[in-house]
Design a protein around this motif. Structure first.
Motif, PDB file in Angstrom:
ATOM      1  N   ALA A 171       0.836  -1.206   0.000  1.00 45.94           N
ATOM      2  CA  ALA A 171       0.000   0.000   0.000  1.00 45.94           C
ATOM      3  C   ALA A 171       0.868   1.253   0.000  1.00 45.94           C
ATOM      4  N   GLY A 172       2.125   1.112  -0.366  1.00 40.60           N
ATOM      5  CA  GLY A 172       3.027   2.260  -0.359  1.00 40.60           C
ATOM      6  C   GLY A 172       3.649   2.474   1.012  1.00 40.60           C
ATOM      7  N   ALA A 173       4.307   3.617   1.174  1.00 38.20           N
ATOM      8  CA  ALA A 173       5.025   3.893   2.422  1.00 38.20           C
ATOM      9  C   ALA A 173       4.044   4.024   3.589  1.00 38.20           C
ATOM     10  N   ALA A 174       4.397   3.422   4.733  1.00 33.14           N
ATOM     11  CA  ALA A 174       3.552   3.528   5.921  1.00 33.14           C
ATOM     12  C   ALA A 174       3.455   4.990   6.340  1.00 33.14           C
ATOM     13  N   GLU A 175       2.246   5.413   6.653  1.00 33.53           N
ATOM     14  CA  GLU A 175       2.000   6.829   6.903  1.00 33.53           C
ATOM     15  C   GLU A 175       2.703   7.317   8.174  1.00 33.53           C
ATOM     16  N   ILE A 176       2.680   6.508   9.216  1.00 30.53           N
ATOM     17  CA  ILE A 176       3.231   6.958  10.500  1.00 30.53           C
ATOM     18  C   ILE A 176       4.684   6.541  10.665  1.00 30.53           C
ATOM     19  N   GLY A 177       5.001   5.304  10.339  1.00 29.23           N
ATOM     20  CA  GLY A 177       6.403   4.909  10.280  1.00 29.23           C
ATOM     21  C   GLY A 177       7.015   4.423  11.579  1.00 29.23           C
ATOM     22  N   LEU A 178       6.289   4.508  12.687  1.00 34.81           N
ATOM     23  CA  LEU A 178       6.744   3.973  13.977  1.00 34.81           C
ATOM     24  C   LEU A 178       5.665   3.052  14.494  1.00 34.81           C
ATOM     25  N   GLU A 179       6.018   2.012  15.229  1.00 33.19           N
ATOM     26  CA  GLU A 179       5.028   1.110  15.796  1.00 33.19           C
ATOM     27  C   GLU A 179       4.109   1.856  16.762  1.00 33.19           C
ATOM     28  N   SER A 180       2.975   1.219  17.053  1.00 35.43           N
ATOM     29  CA  SER A 180       1.974   1.835  17.919  1.00 35.43           C
ATOM     30  C   SER A 180       2.511   2.131  19.322  1.00 35.43           C
ATOM     31  N   THR A 181       1.921   3.124  19.937  1.00 35.31           N
ATOM     32  CA  THR A 181       2.146   3.415  21.350  1.00 35.31           C
ATOM     33  C   THR A 181       1.391   2.365  22.165  1.00 35.31           C
ATOM     34  N   ILE A 182       2.056   1.740  23.151  1.00 33.15           N
ATOM     35  CA  ILE A 182       1.387   0.719  23.964  1.00 33.15           C
ATOM     36  C   ILE A 182       1.170   1.251  25.377  1.00 33.15           C
ATOM     37  N   VAL A 183      -0.083   1.204  25.846  1.00 33.01           N
ATOM     38  CA  VAL A 183      -0.374   1.607  27.229  1.00 33.01           C
ATOM     39  C   VAL A 183      -1.216   0.549  27.923  1.00 33.01           C
ATOM     40  N   LYS A 184      -1.133   0.565  29.246  1.00 32.57           N
ATOM     41  CA  LYS A 184      -1.940  -0.319  30.076  1.00 32.57           C
ATOM     42  C   LYS A 184      -2.581   0.526  31.166  1.00 32.57           C
ATOM     43  N   VAL A 185      -3.889   0.420  31.286  1.00 29.86           N
ATOM     44  CA  VAL A 185      -4.602   1.150  32.333  1.00 29.86           C
ATOM     45  C   VAL A 185      -4.658   0.265  33.569  1.00 29.86           C
ATOM     46  N   GLU A 186      -4.240   0.852  34.709  1.00 35.63           N
ATOM     47  CA  GLU A 186      -4.336   0.127  35.982  1.00 35.63           C
ATOM     48  C   GLU A 186      -5.003   1.046  36.979  1.00 35.63           C
ATOM     49  N   GLY A 187      -6.271   0.765  37.280  1.00 35.74           N
ATOM     50  CA  GLY A 187      -7.030   1.660  38.144  1.00 35.74           C
ATOM     51  C   GLY A 187      -7.136   3.014  37.481  1.00 35.74           C
ATOM     52  N   ASP A 188      -6.661   4.047  38.197  1.00 34.10           N
ATOM     53  CA  ASP A 188      -6.705   5.410  37.671  1.00 34.10           C
ATOM     54  C   ASP A 188      -5.491   5.747  36.834  1.00 34.10           C
ATOM     55  N   GLU A 189      -4.534   4.825  36.811  1.00 34.86           N
ATOM     56  CA  GLU A 189      -3.253   5.145  36.200  1.00 34.86           C
ATOM     57  C   GLU A 189      -3.153   4.598  34.775  1.00 34.86           C
ATOM     58  N   ILE A 190      -2.574   5.407  33.886  1.00 31.81           N
ATOM     59  CA  ILE A 190      -2.238   4.926  32.545  1.00 31.81           C
ATOM     60  C   ILE A 190      -0.734   4.764  32.510  1.00 31.81           C
ATOM     61  N   ARG A 191      -0.293   3.554  32.210  1.00 34.30           N
ATOM     62  CA  ARG A 191       1.149   3.314  32.162  1.00 34.30           C
ATOM     63  C   ARG A 191       1.605   3.135  30.720  1.00 34.30           C
ATOM     64  N   LEU A 192       2.701   3.799  30.387  1.00 35.36           N
ATOM     65  CA  LEU A 192       3.278   3.694  29.047  1.00 35.36           C
ATOM     66  C   LEU A 192       4.202   2.484  29.001  1.00 35.36           C
TER      67      LEU A 192
END
Ligand code: TXA
Ligand code: MG
Length: 324
Positions: A171-192
């Motif tokens: 499909a041509g060159a990838a638009e973003i070019g970096l892998e996805s951001t991964i996060v995990k929600v634990e209670g009120d906290e979002i962890r990168l």
């Protein structure tokens, strides 16, 4: 040799061929907006083993499952309210959420490496069409040999895995070019767990709270794929270069020449206008070009640690890490 089908000129043929090959339990290289993925039926253990085999990937490393819509996601994972809010805001797009697997999910434990959580995302672009048509989630790591630079074009995939693959969708060159951001929600906290193509600042703005950065030791356990040495080119890597030594390849940012660069093997600028999105989209292709130049060392100029610069620096630091 892999068959390559251009999704822009032959979308119907691409969809049909992808679904047929996936149905046979074989991996297919598919374009996502982040990087090209090596996709296989996430419910089929033979198909998933073939991904690990082709990549030469350690088996303890769980794969991200890709879904076409919320109904498909909901069949496999349980959303907490904050994760749902993030998904609704950023899907389809470069965000992976780590969520508890539902007991009746048909995703095979080999995809999650036996964890009770699943990395899940809804990708944008043609890969989403493939999943929609195929009708069940696709497990897909980046379509490269384990430890190497992720592919942002069909040509990158072909050069690395073309001998092993049956089918590559182009499909041509990838638009973003970096892998996805991964996060995990634990209670009120979002962890990168991994910085990536979605700017963490965008997550913080939406959620109205800070995202917790990993301490390096914890991250290694949490996201086992985050091995220190990763994205390794053949050449050595030198960071934060303020000058260039003869025979080095230079990858700089911001359009300003560095002292000594007239003696570089090649000079590439990730974004002369200091645009971090453009820099992200160019990063992996430029690393491959610098590596192919024959230089012993790739020198990187200074890149600002803000916005997508965080993910870019993460990848460059891994490329520079000592190798086994
Ligand atoms: O943009 C992307 O994310 C690309 C495209 C193809 O979607 N995929 C990708 O996959 O980068 P991969 O396999 O190269 O990286 C997946 C990362 C690994 O670091 C893995 O450890 C982590 O996600 N991961 C997957 N499932 C996990 C889980 N249940 N818990 C923690 N980390 C997980
Ligand atoms: Mg990868």
């Amino acid at each position: 040799m892999a068959l390559i089908i251009d999704t822009r000129t032959e979308p119907d043929r691409a969809l049909a061929a992808a679904c047929e090959t996936l149905g046979e339990g074989l991996p297919v290289a598919i374009p996502t907006e982040t990087v090209y993925g090596l996709a296989a039926d996430a419910t089929n253990p033979d198909a998933i083993s073939r991904i690990y085999e082709m990549k030469g990937r350690p088996r303890f490393n769980p794969l991200i499952c890709h879904v076409a819509d919320f109904a498909m996601a909901e069949a496999h994972v349980a959303f907490d309210p904050l994760s749902r809010k993030l998904a609704e805001a950023f899907w389809p797009g470069p965000l992976t959420l780590i969520l508890p697997i539902k007991p009746d999910s048909s995703v095979h434990p080999l995809a999650s490496a036996g964890l009770d959580t699943l990395g899940i995302r809804m990708p944008d672009g043609f890969s989403r069409e493939v999943i929609k048509r195929f009708g069940s989630p696709l497990a897909a790591p980046s379509a490269n040999t384990s430890g190497k630079i992720s592919p942002t074009s069909a040509a990158h995939v072909e050069a690395d895995l073309g001998d092993k693959l049956a089918l590559i969708l182009d499909a041509g060159a990838a638009e973003i070019g970096l892998e996805s951001t991964i996060v995990k929600v634990e209670g009120d906290e979002i962890r990168l767990l991994r910085p990536g193509g979605l700017d963490v600042a965008d997550i913080e703005a939406l959620a109205g709270r800070r995202v917790a950065r990993p301490d390096t030791a914890g991250a290694a356990i949490e996201a086992p794929g985050m091995l220190a040495s990763h994205y390794a080119p053949g050449a050595a890597v030198r960071l934060n270069a303020t000058d260039v030594k003869a025979g080095e390849a230079l990858i700089r940012f911001g359009g300003k020449p560095l002292p000594g660069e007239e003696n570089a093997v090649v000079v590439l600028d990730l974004s002369p206008s200091e645009n971090l999105r453009e820099a992200a989209a160019n990063l992996f292709a430029f690393m491959k070009r610098a590596d192919a130049s024959g230089a012993q060392t790739i020198a990187f100029g200074v890149i600002p640690n803000e916005g997508l610069g965080e993910a870019i620096l993460d990848r460059i630091e891994r490329a520079a890490a000592p190798r086994e």
